[in-house]
Design a protein around this motif. Structure first.
Motif, short mmCIF file in Angstrom:
data_model
loop_
_atom_site.label_atom_id
_atom_site.label_comp_id
_atom_site.label_asym_id
_atom_site.label_seq_id
_atom_site.Cartn_x
_atom_site.Cartn_y
_atom_site.Cartn_z
N UNK A 199 0.82 -1.31 0.20
CA UNK A 199 0.02 0.00 -0.03
C UNK A 199 0.94 1.32 -0.04
N UNK A 200 1.93 1.17 0.66
CA UNK A 200 2.58 2.50 0.78
C UNK A 200 3.91 2.33 -0.25
N UNK A 201 4.07 1.26 -1.09
CA UNK A 201 5.06 1.17 -1.95
C UNK A 201 5.18 2.24 -3.04
N UNK A 202 6.29 2.20 -3.67
CA UNK A 202 6.51 3.12 -5.01
C UNK A 202 5.49 2.76 -6.11
N UNK A 203 5.05 1.56 -6.05
CA UNK A 203 4.09 1.07 -7.17
C UNK A 203 3.20 0.89 -6.32
N UNK A 226 -1.21 -0.93 -16.40
CA UNK A 226 -0.49 -0.80 -15.14
C UNK A 226 0.39 -1.66 -15.16
N UNK A 227 1.36 -1.74 -16.20
CA UNK A 227 2.82 -2.33 -15.91
C UNK A 227 3.48 -1.40 -15.02
N UNK A 228 4.24 -1.77 -13.99
CA UNK A 228 4.60 -0.90 -12.98
C UNK A 228 5.59 0.43 -13.42
N UNK A 229 5.31 1.33 -13.07
CA UNK A 229 6.19 2.70 -13.43
C UNK A 229 6.41 3.40 -12.05
N UNK A 230 7.29 4.04 -11.88
CA UNK A 230 7.57 4.74 -10.63
C UNK A 230 7.07 6.16 -10.32
N UNK A 231 6.23 6.21 -9.31
CA UNK A 231 5.91 7.43 -9.05
C UNK A 231 5.79 7.97 -7.36
N UNK A 232 6.50 9.04 -7.14
CA UNK A 232 6.83 9.30 -6.00
C UNK A 232 6.72 11.12 -5.78
N UNK A 233 7.39 11.40 -4.81
CA UNK A 233 7.31 12.93 -4.76
C UNK A 233 8.16 13.67 -5.73
N UNK A 234 9.13 12.98 -6.09
CA UNK A 234 9.97 13.64 -7.17
C UNK A 234 9.94 13.12 -8.64
N UNK A 235 9.47 11.82 -8.53
CA UNK A 235 9.34 11.29 -10.02
C UNK A 235 7.91 10.87 -10.43
#
Ligand SMILES: [Zn+2]
Length: 505
Positions: free
Chosen positions: A91-95, A442-451
């Motif tokens: 749940x809290x992962x980058x994906x 939804x093939x995983x990609x990176x989403x976070x505060x910067x990306x």
């Protein structure tokens, strides 16, 4: 279980004979390949989807099948019967975990079905049952329920390297490739007879052990040779095991010189990655090493030939057991990024030993993946330039232009990319193999505060499906994994597929 084709006959098949067998199966069906493979049960409007072992366990078989059939319009399950490892999302992962399933940890993998040890008598790899789901047998649990719904059950036998398997499967490390320094790796060697017998045994155990439940086999192994590995991924060069060295000797290739060449190439790319100055320029230095050590390319070809011979052998063995059951292959996405790997994945050659092919044409995740590959080239062969400086030339080499380098990761690749790759495949197999492109959901990609890499939307799914079918696809595989997909995107696939099929009928 089968009086004619007992396993001893199969293990006697040399790779060359099996390759001829594969070609022979094909030639019997000529001269009318355009009429379809009469003995192969090819489903019309094939819609496959890959399903991880934990998805069945976490959500329940009926609930998963409901989603696949009603939301995704799926008619063919690609259920992992063997995996190199499985990672639940968090749940809290980058994906992020989508709106179904359960969060959890990574497991080492293995077989998700029970097999008769008789198929593994000639290999040291005998004990590979994954028991982390309480001996869940995916074939017995899912296939009867899928059949009751009019769906087909394909065994998805994915043989990627996985370091965890070295730990969990007794003797697995003994069949692994050997690098320049004599060290074992996490990648099994396709020339190792124990590994080959293991892969053959799995095909036999699926087709002979579950004749009424397994409707076909999708086989995959996301691997490339030492040259591509160095250029594209900086993976240590392999394989210098006794079996590979013996095979090289038969071809007149010096293992000593190949090793020296790969050492010099490795040193060059390390210097490039560290931005060390190079008086002659990196490309000239690279070419000079190739001129001095043509064994570098010979070793790459030896590796690729061994891999493709193994695939042809498995195809031939499967056709001998169950000629009517489709047997095909996944082709990993980097063959659409790398001109070097693309040259090795020759559809014209492949069409002799496959009933279907699934080129991984994941356009959303393809953006960040292609950007990463271009970045890698700028640290190896094209280290004289920055990615943005050679992207235009790269697009000319590989096909039509996509987004500028600095936007690739956030925009993804276009639906045109799916169309281009599908069209190329369809034209080159010339009707002899079914083409089922992998559609990115939804093939995983990176989403976070910067990306903020490209994420799939329902409209992306709709466009990609239309692109695939407009380009002549025989079917599709919704990709990558059901467990990664948001239900709105899966439903967009189902709605679009129903529209496409309604228009065609
Ligand atoms: Zn080897």
């Amino acid at each position: 279980m089968n009086s004619v084709f007992d396993r001893r006959n199969f293990v006697r098949l040399s790779s060359a004979f099996a390759f001829m067998l594969a070609r022979g199966v094909r030639s019997q069906e000529q001269p009318a390949p355009a009429n379809g493979r009469s003995r192969v049960k090819n489903r019309k409007d094939y819609v496959g989807i890959q399903v991880r072992g934990f998805a069945w366990v976490d959500e329940g078989v009926d609930a998963v099948l409901d989603n696949l059939q009603h939301k995704g319009d799926v008619n063919t399950i690609w259920a992992y019967t063997f995996s190199y490892g499985e990672a639940r999302l968090r749940k809290d992962g980058p994906i992020p975990l989508p709106d179904h399933g359960k969060p959890g940890n990574t497991i080492a993998g293995g077989a998700f079905y029970d097999y008769n040890p008789r198929y593994f008598q000639n290999t040291i790899l005998k004990d590979f049952r994954c028991d982390v789901y309480g001996n869940f047998n995916v074939i017995e649990a899912v296939a009867p329920k899928a059949h009751a719904r009019g769906m087909d059950f394909f065994a998805w036998d994915l043989n990627n390297p996985g370091a965890g398997l070295n730990r969990t499967i007794p003797n697995y490390v003994e069949v692994s490739e050997i690098d320049l320094d004599g060290r074992r790796t996490a990648s099994p060697c396709f020339n190792n007879p124990d590994y080959r017998a293991f892969l053959s045994g799995k095909v036999q155990s699926l087709l002979l052990g579950y004749p009424d439940l397994v409707d076909g086999i999708a086989w995959g192994s996301e691997r490339t040779g030492p040259f591509e590995n160095l250029v594209g991924r900086m993976v240590p060069a392999t394989c210098f095991c006794p079996f590979c060295c013996a095979k090289a000797a038969e071809r007149g290739i010096s293992a000593t010189r190949a090793k020296q060449g790969y050492r010099e190439l490795t040193d060059l790319f390390r210097a490039a990655a560290a931005d060390q100055p190079n008086a002659d320029g990196y490309f000239v230095s690279f070419w000079r090493i190739l001129l001095r050590y043509p064994e570098i390319l010979s070793w790459e070809t030896l590796w690729t030939d061994s891999y493709q011979e193994l695939e042809a052998q498995l195809y031939g063995e499967a056709k001998a057991i169950a000629p009517e059951k489709p047997f095909g292959f996944h082709i990993m996405q980097s063959f659409t990024f790398s001109p070097f790997y693309r040259a090795e994945e020759d559809y014209v050659k492949r069409r002799d030993f496959a009933d279907f092919l699934k080129p991984a044409t994941y356009n959303n995740a393809g953006g960040p993946r292609m950007a990463a590959y271009l970045n890698r080239l700028s640290k190896t062969i094209f280290a004289d330039a920055k990615p943005a400086e050679f992207t235009d030339l790269y697009y000319k080499i590989m096909g039509d232009p996509e987004a500028p380098y600095d936007q690739l990761a956030t925009t993804g690749l276009s639906a045109d990319y799916v169309a281009r790759e599908t069209k190329r495949a369809v034209e080159e197999v010339a009707g002899r193999v079914k083409i089922y492109p992998g559609i990115d959901i939804d093939v995983p990609t990176l989403t976070n505060a910067k990306v903020h890499e490209k994420r799939t939307s329902p409209e992306d799914v709709r466009k990609a499906l239309h692109a695939a079918y407009d380009a002549g696809a025989d079917g599709v595989v919704l990709s990558r994994e059901y467990a990664e997909m948001w239900l709105a995107n899966l439903a967009a696939a189902g709605d679009t597929l129903r529209e496409i099929f309604a228009q065609r009928s």
